[in-house]
Design an enzyme around this catalytic site. Structure first.
Site, mmCIF file in Angstrom:
data_model
loop_
_atom_site.group_PDB
_atom_site.id
_atom_site.type_symbol
_atom_site.label_atom_id
_atom_site.label_comp_id
_atom_site.label_asym_id
_atom_site.label_seq_id
_atom_site.Cartn_x
_atom_site.Cartn_y
_atom_site.Cartn_z
ATOM 1 N N CYS A 2 1.116 -1.297 0.333
ATOM 2 C CA CYS A 2 -0.475 0.161 0.277
ATOM 3 C C CYS A 2 1.011 0.528 -0.025
ATOM 4 O O CYS A 2 1.903 1.277 0.202
ATOM 5 C CB CYS A 2 -1.128 0.223 1.371
ATOM 6 S SG CYS A 2 -0.559 1.042 2.697
ATOM 7 N N CYS A 5 2.965 2.210 3.186
ATOM 8 C CA CYS A 5 3.919 1.150 2.977
ATOM 9 C C CYS A 5 5.330 1.848 2.870
ATOM 10 O O CYS A 5 6.425 1.233 2.698
ATOM 11 C CB CYS A 5 3.348 -0.297 3.060
ATOM 12 S SG CYS A 5 2.917 -0.834 4.103
ATOM 13 N N ASP A 28 0.963 15.931 5.740
ATOM 14 C CA ASP A 28 -0.522 15.268 4.348
ATOM 15 C C ASP A 28 0.072 16.097 3.256
ATOM 16 O O ASP A 28 0.352 17.162 3.461
ATOM 17 C CB ASP A 28 -1.742 15.524 5.086
ATOM 18 C CG ASP A 28 -3.041 14.575 4.290
ATOM 19 O OD1 ASP A 28 -3.320 13.834 4.265
ATOM 20 O OD2 ASP A 28 -3.054 15.639 2.754
ATOM 21 N N HIS A 44 1.930 -2.320 8.254
ATOM 22 C CA HIS A 44 1.198 -2.922 8.037
ATOM 23 C C HIS A 44 -0.642 -2.455 9.007
ATOM 24 O O HIS A 44 -0.976 -4.273 9.107
ATOM 25 C CB HIS A 44 0.292 -3.100 6.626
ATOM 26 C CG HIS A 44 -0.934 -2.842 6.330
ATOM 27 N ND1 HIS A 44 -1.046 -1.763 5.115
ATOM 28 C CD2 HIS A 44 -2.167 -3.494 6.039
ATOM 29 C CE1 HIS A 44 -2.092 -1.589 4.552
ATOM 30 N NE2 HIS A 44 -2.189 -3.064 5.156
ATOM 31 N N ASN A 82 -10.395 7.830 10.236
ATOM 32 C CA ASN A 82 -11.692 7.934 8.998
ATOM 33 C C ASN A 82 -11.659 6.212 9.014
ATOM 34 O O ASN A 82 -10.429 5.488 8.042
ATOM 35 C CB ASN A 82 -11.245 8.225 7.994
ATOM 36 C CG ASN A 82 -11.335 10.058 7.807
ATOM 37 O OD1 ASN A 82 -12.264 9.894 8.762
ATOM 38 N ND2 ASN A 82 -11.056 10.484 7.262
ATOM 39 N N HIS A 93 -4.689 1.656 5.309
ATOM 40 C CA HIS A 93 -3.369 1.726 6.353
ATOM 41 C C HIS A 93 -3.889 2.435 7.442
ATOM 42 O O HIS A 93 -3.795 3.702 7.384
ATOM 43 C CB HIS A 93 -2.376 1.695 5.405
ATOM 44 C CG HIS A 93 -1.278 2.264 6.386
ATOM 45 N ND1 HIS A 93 0.093 1.340 5.828
ATOM 46 C CD2 HIS A 93 -0.837 2.039 8.376
ATOM 47 C CE1 HIS A 93 0.972 1.066 6.649
ATOM 48 N NE2 HIS A 93 1.196 2.068 7.946
ATOM 49 N N HIS A 95 -4.547 5.343 9.899
ATOM 50 C CA HIS A 95 -3.532 6.229 10.280
ATOM 51 C C HIS A 95 -4.253 7.686 11.059
ATOM 52 O O HIS A 95 -5.527 7.604 10.699
ATOM 53 C CB HIS A 95 -3.405 7.063 8.603
ATOM 54 C CG HIS A 95 -4.134 7.680 7.314
ATOM 55 N ND1 HIS A 95 -4.756 6.081 6.872
ATOM 56 C CD2 HIS A 95 -5.299 8.210 6.912
ATOM 57 C CE1 HIS A 95 -5.515 6.325 6.031
ATOM 58 N NE2 HIS A 95 -6.327 8.301 6.504
ATOM 59 N N HIS A 97 -5.151 11.710 11.582
ATOM 60 C CA HIS A 97 -4.833 13.414 10.633
ATOM 61 C C HIS A 97 -4.829 13.862 12.435
ATOM 62 O O HIS A 97 -6.223 13.983 12.738
ATOM 63 C CB HIS A 97 -6.139 13.377 9.875
ATOM 64 C CG HIS A 97 -6.458 12.353 9.193
ATOM 65 N ND1 HIS A 97 -6.227 13.000 7.337
ATOM 66 C CD2 HIS A 97 -6.805 11.031 8.757
ATOM 67 C CE1 HIS A 97 -6.836 12.221 6.820
ATOM 68 N NE2 HIS A 97 -7.392 10.999 7.046
HETATM 69 P P1 5GP Z 1 -8.167 8.854 4.652
HETATM 70 O O1 5GP Z 1 -8.890 9.779 3.120
HETATM 71 O O2 5GP Z 1 -7.805 7.206 4.474
HETATM 72 O O3 5GP Z 1 -8.252 9.593 5.858
HETATM 73 O O4 5GP Z 1 -6.910 10.065 4.309
HETATM 74 C C1 5GP Z 1 -5.632 9.995 3.610
HETATM 75 C C2 5GP Z 1 -4.840 11.033 3.551
HETATM 76 O O5 5GP Z 1 -4.290 10.784 2.735
HETATM 77 C C3 5GP Z 1 -5.559 11.837 2.748
HETATM 78 O O6 5GP Z 1 -5.884 13.662 3.067
HETATM 79 C C4 5GP Z 1 -4.741 12.342 1.766
HETATM 80 O O7 5GP Z 1 -4.317 13.593 1.223
HETATM 81 C C5 5GP Z 1 -2.895 11.783 1.936
HETATM 82 N N1 5GP Z 1 -2.018 11.325 1.088
HETATM 83 C C6 5GP Z 1 -2.708 10.039 0.074
HETATM 84 N N2 5GP Z 1 -1.966 9.918 -0.879
HETATM 85 C C7 5GP Z 1 -0.510 10.001 0.126
HETATM 86 C C8 5GP Z 1 0.733 10.417 -0.406
HETATM 87 O O8 5GP Z 1 0.953 10.020 -1.460
HETATM 88 N N3 5GP Z 1 1.429 11.167 0.855
HETATM 89 C C9 5GP Z 1 0.787 11.515 1.993
HETATM 90 N N4 5GP Z 1 2.122 12.274 2.472
HETATM 91 N N5 5GP Z 1 -0.192 12.149 1.971
HETATM 92 C C10 5GP Z 1 -0.880 11.253 0.380
HETATM 93 ZN ZN ZN Z 2 -0.242 -0.167 4.508
#
Ligand code: 5GP
Ligand code: ZN
Length: 118
Positions: A2, A5, A28, A44, A82, A93, A95, A97
């Site tokens: 992912c 990862c 982010d 992961h 989320n 994966h 996370h 925020h």
């Molecule tokens: P989710 O919607 O899954 O809670 O949040 C995923 C977050 O990952 C989003 O805020 C998006 O901007 C961030 N994100 C997605 N791809 C990347 C990346 O390649 N690098 C970084 N730094 N953030 C990412």
């Molecule tokens: Zn992962």
């Protein structure tokens, strides 16, 4: 593998704030507030549904360290994870925020009737 990862493995670059053996904190790519950091476990885990209490215990201390590093621990911030379809989780994966750096809005999370279900 992912996308987060790949960030852990440095296959994709990221702007790292803090890391230790277990966790990584980085900016982010699409910030929604002046401070918008993602905190992830290096191993992961799909989502909050799968995380253990022990990992959460360790992650709590790490998140505290991140907020101190960013100097937002006194001004305040929000911690969000989320989960799944309704949680609008895009990256599968776990996370957290960490958002802050300004007064955050708390007005509108869904177009559905908030008094509709329970
Ligand atoms: P989710 O919607 O899954 O809670 O949040 C995923 C977050 O990952 C989003 O805020 C998006 O901007 C961030 N994100 C997605 N791809 C990347 C990346 O390649 N690098 C970084 N730094 N953030 C990412
Ligand atoms: Zn992962």
């Amino acid at each position: 593998m992912c996308i987060f990862c790949k960030i852990v493995n440095k296959e994709i670059p990221s702007n790292v704030i803090l890391e230790n053996k277990e966790f990584l904190a980085f900016h982010d790519i699409n910030p929604k507030a002046p401070v918008h950091i993602l905190v992830i476990p290096k191993l992961h885990i799909d989502s909050f549904n799968e995380v253990t209490g022990q990992t959460m215990k360790n992650m709590t201390g790490f998140i505290h360290d991140v907020t101190k590093e960013l100097k937002i621990e006194k001004s305040g911030y929000r911690v969000i994870t989320n989960v799944g379809e309704d949680g609008a989780q895009e990256v599968k994966h776990l996370h957290f925020h960490i958002v802050g750096g300004a007064k955050l809005a708390w007005s509108h999370l869904s177009d559905a009737d908030p008094k509709g279900k329970f």
